[in-house]
Design an enzyme around this catalytic site. Structure first.
Site, mmCIF file in Angstrom:
data_model
loop_
_atom_site.group_PDB
_atom_site.id
_atom_site.type_symbol
_atom_site.label_atom_id
_atom_site.label_comp_id
_atom_site.label_asym_id
_atom_site.label_seq_id
_atom_site.Cartn_x
_atom_site.Cartn_y
_atom_site.Cartn_z
ATOM 1 N N ILE A 171 0.933 -1.007 0.458
ATOM 2 C CA ILE A 171 0.196 -0.364 0.089
ATOM 3 C C ILE A 171 0.914 1.319 -0.427
ATOM 4 C CG2 ILE A 171 -1.882 1.693 1.540
ATOM 5 C CD1 ILE A 171 -2.359 -1.257 2.089
ATOM 6 N N ALA A 216 -4.223 2.927 8.592
ATOM 7 C CA ALA A 216 -3.289 1.820 8.858
ATOM 8 C C ALA A 216 -3.873 0.933 9.745
ATOM 9 C CB ALA A 216 -1.846 1.648 8.702
ATOM 10 N N ARG A 217 -3.876 0.988 10.803
ATOM 11 C CA ARG A 217 -4.042 0.393 11.903
ATOM 12 C C ARG A 217 -3.854 1.592 13.144
ATOM 13 N NH1 ARG A 217 -6.507 -2.395 9.342
ATOM 14 N NH2 ARG A 217 -6.439 -4.739 8.932
ATOM 15 N N ASP A 264 -8.358 6.960 9.031
ATOM 16 C CA ASP A 264 -9.081 5.954 9.488
ATOM 17 C C ASP A 264 -9.856 4.683 10.591
ATOM 18 O OD1 ASP A 264 -11.638 4.740 6.772
ATOM 19 O OD2 ASP A 264 -9.867 3.537 6.673
ATOM 20 N N GLU A 309 -12.664 -0.449 17.718
ATOM 21 C CA GLU A 309 -13.252 0.696 16.728
ATOM 22 C C GLU A 309 -14.829 0.417 16.910
ATOM 23 O OE1 GLU A 309 -12.387 -0.242 12.824
ATOM 24 O OE2 GLU A 309 -10.326 1.266 13.176
ATOM 25 N N HIS A 343 -13.331 3.621 9.072
ATOM 26 C CA HIS A 343 -12.615 2.399 8.852
ATOM 27 C C HIS A 343 -12.839 1.669 6.812
ATOM 28 C CE1 HIS A 343 -9.294 -1.230 9.985
ATOM 29 N NE2 HIS A 343 -9.239 -0.854 8.840
ATOM 30 N N GLY A 402 -10.561 2.067 4.461
ATOM 31 C CA GLY A 402 -9.974 1.985 3.740
ATOM 32 C C GLY A 402 -10.125 0.787 2.121
#
Length: 532
Positions: free
Chosen positions: A151, A231-232, A256, A261, A279, A281
């Site tokens: 990515i 990413a995370r 994101d 979450e 989230h 992505g």
């Protein structure tokens, strides 16, 4: 074999499973935990996205589970260590959402630069506010990319096309890759942060990356830096980021992903300098289709065809590589088992030695096979998936030594094990392309097929010893399959290796040990094997 789909999967992926021979599909996304625990008790395969939390509690309810496929790249919702300990393969689909995730990061960067969400929100309220939303051009700005994998590389290519100055930080990024992408390698994360106008994070979540951009790093960053994390959650410390936004050290953030979450605390997501998405992505039609198909195909390959691709807890080997590596993996397993059983004390260290042809191949699958063979005599349920974990749990370190030259054989593989006061070595080669042979034990050179039950008899090199060994085995109705003898010097110490059709009991071993000129007897049992 039953495969459970516990999260929503595109119909194309479901159909691949339904038409696969030998697969029964249980498509039940969104099950409550109590029901999920009941259903998973009878399945061999599990396909998830990010919603299902595959933790120790759930895995304990899945005694038949062999493989987990994550339709997506991240596996932080799966306890990979617990799965590995159980011998369960965990696979992901790293390429399926690459483009979508990279494009989302760029969309977030554009939104930060031009304040698009805030301007749109006011327009929806009927407010025409132009002066408030003066933006910034991206051309000529410096973009720092933390993690230049699939990515990150896609983001770099597009950022270069925008005529941005691109800097990357990734311990595994080499000069050739950087040149091909048109970016500069930052020597450290601190250097990257100090130079960048925008930073986008594309690293995996690990113990090393958790909180890697914290208060200290943000304080040393370029004043007014903008942070993008698709990413995370948790790679960027959320509390530190909130403080840096309030102080003005960070001009804005586009997030994101979050530590939990949905967020347990919405303060950061609602901050006026933050653009937040739930989230998204990988949430494109193309990405959802790609990861669904990939996860389904990987599950069929793992359960039906015995092929493992993109496993995060097992070295992936394609069909062509397996043709070359398979015989060496088998040899390594046998040598590992022999070396461990010859060692009289608990093994502390393993060194896998490669020389000749095998030294040029991908050796990690062979290392894992050695570990599995070594542990197989002492640990129940060991296989190629959990061998590394079980080795680590026992405090056993594994390293490898390679040399392209081999003195006596075109290709040679040896396993050296070290205990507190003892070192043993078992070396082997392949006859033809696939027939394993044991050719060295410690300092003795010999040749025998390592199979079944193998007796290692250390004796004085005097007449009559081999005849006496044969007589004792014959008296106990044990047939000799193969025999080999090696010695250091005439009349000195020798090693006699005997493979038998049946396993000798303690009476036989005691009789052999008591024979004239026999110094010691060890037995290695190589029955069965290990598999993924």
């Amino acid at each position: 074999m039953k495969v459970l789909i516990s999260d929503k999967l595109s119909k194309e992926g479901v159909e691949i499973l339904k038409v696969a021979k030998g697969i029964e599909v249980i498509d039940k996304p969104g099950l409550p935990l109590d029901e999920l625990k009941k259903v998973i008790a009878d399945v061999e395969g599990l396909i998830v996205r990010s919603a299902t939390k595959v933790n120790k509690e759930l895995l304990a309810c899945a005694p038949k589970l062999k493989a987990i496929a994550r339709a997506g790249a991240g596996v932080d919702n799966i306890d990979c260590e617990a799965a590995s300990r159980r011998g369960i393969i965990v696979m992901n689909t790293p390429g399926g959402n690459t483009i979508s995730a990279g494009e989302h990061a760029l969309a977030m960067m554009f939104s930060l630069a031009r304040q698009i969400p805030a301007a749109d929100a006011l327009m929806k309220q009927g407010v025409w506010e132009k002066k408030k939303f003066t933006g910034k051009e991206l051309t000529g700005k410096t973009l720092g990319i933390v993690g230049v994998g699939r990515i990150g590389a896609e983001v770099a290519r597009r950022a270069v096309g925008l005529r941005m100055n691109v800097v990357g930080f990734d311990p595994f990024l080499n000069a050739e890759q950087a040149q091909a992408l048109g970016l500069e390698i930052a020597p450290s994360l601190e250097d990257l942060l100090s130079r960048s106008d925008y930073v986008t994070v594309h690293a995996a979540m690990t113990d090393k990356t958790k909180g890697m951009i914290g208060a200290k790093e943000l304080a040393a960053a370029k004043k007014g830096i903008a942070i993008i994390n698709c990413a995370r959650g948790g790679i960027v410390d959320e509390a530190a980021l909130l403080g840096a936004l309030d102080s003005g050290q960070v001009s804005g953030a586009a997030l994101d992903v979050f530590t939990s979450e949905p967020p347990a605390d919405w303060t950061l997501a609602k901050h006026p300098k933050v653009i937040a998405t739930p989230h998204l992505g990988a949430s494109t039609e193309e990405a959802q289709l790609n990861v669904a198909i990939a996860a389904a195909e990987q599950m069929v390959d793992a359960l039906v065809n015995g092929k493992v691709r993109f496993a995060v807890n097992f070295p992936s080997v394609d069909a062509e590589e397996m043709k070359l590596l398979g015989p060496y993996m088998d040899l390594g397993r046998r040598l590992g088992a022999i070396a461990a059983q010859l060692c009289g004390a608990p093994v502390k260290e393993v060194n896998v030695i490669y020389s000749g042809t095998v030294a040029s191949l991908k050796t990690e699958p062979v290392n894992v096979s050695v570990a599995a063979g070594l542990l197989s005599s002492y640990v129940e349920g060991v296989n190629l998936v959990n061998a590394r974990v079980l080795l680590k749990e026992r405090g056993i370190t594994l390293k490898e030594t390679r040399t392209s030259e081999s003195a006596d054989f075109v290709t040679y593989l040896a396993v050296e094990v070290k205990a507190e006061n003892e070192t043993r070595l078992a070396g082997g080669t392949l006859f033809g392309r696939s027939s394993p042979r044991l050719v060295q034990v410690d300092a003795f050179t010999l040749e025998i097929e390592p199979a079944g039950t193998v007796l290692f008899i250390r004796n004085k090199d005097v007449p009559g010893v081999i005849g006496e060994v044969g007589r004792i085995l014959g008296d106990h109705k044990i047939n000799i399959a193969n025999m080999s003898n090696g010695r250091r010097s005439a009349g000195g110490e020798a090693l006699t290796i005997v493979s038998t059709d049946s396993a000798p009991d303690e009476r036989v071993l005691k009789a052999l040990a008591g024979a004239k000129s026999v110094l010691a007897v060890k037995v290695a049992r190589l029955d069965g094997g290990t598999s993924a």
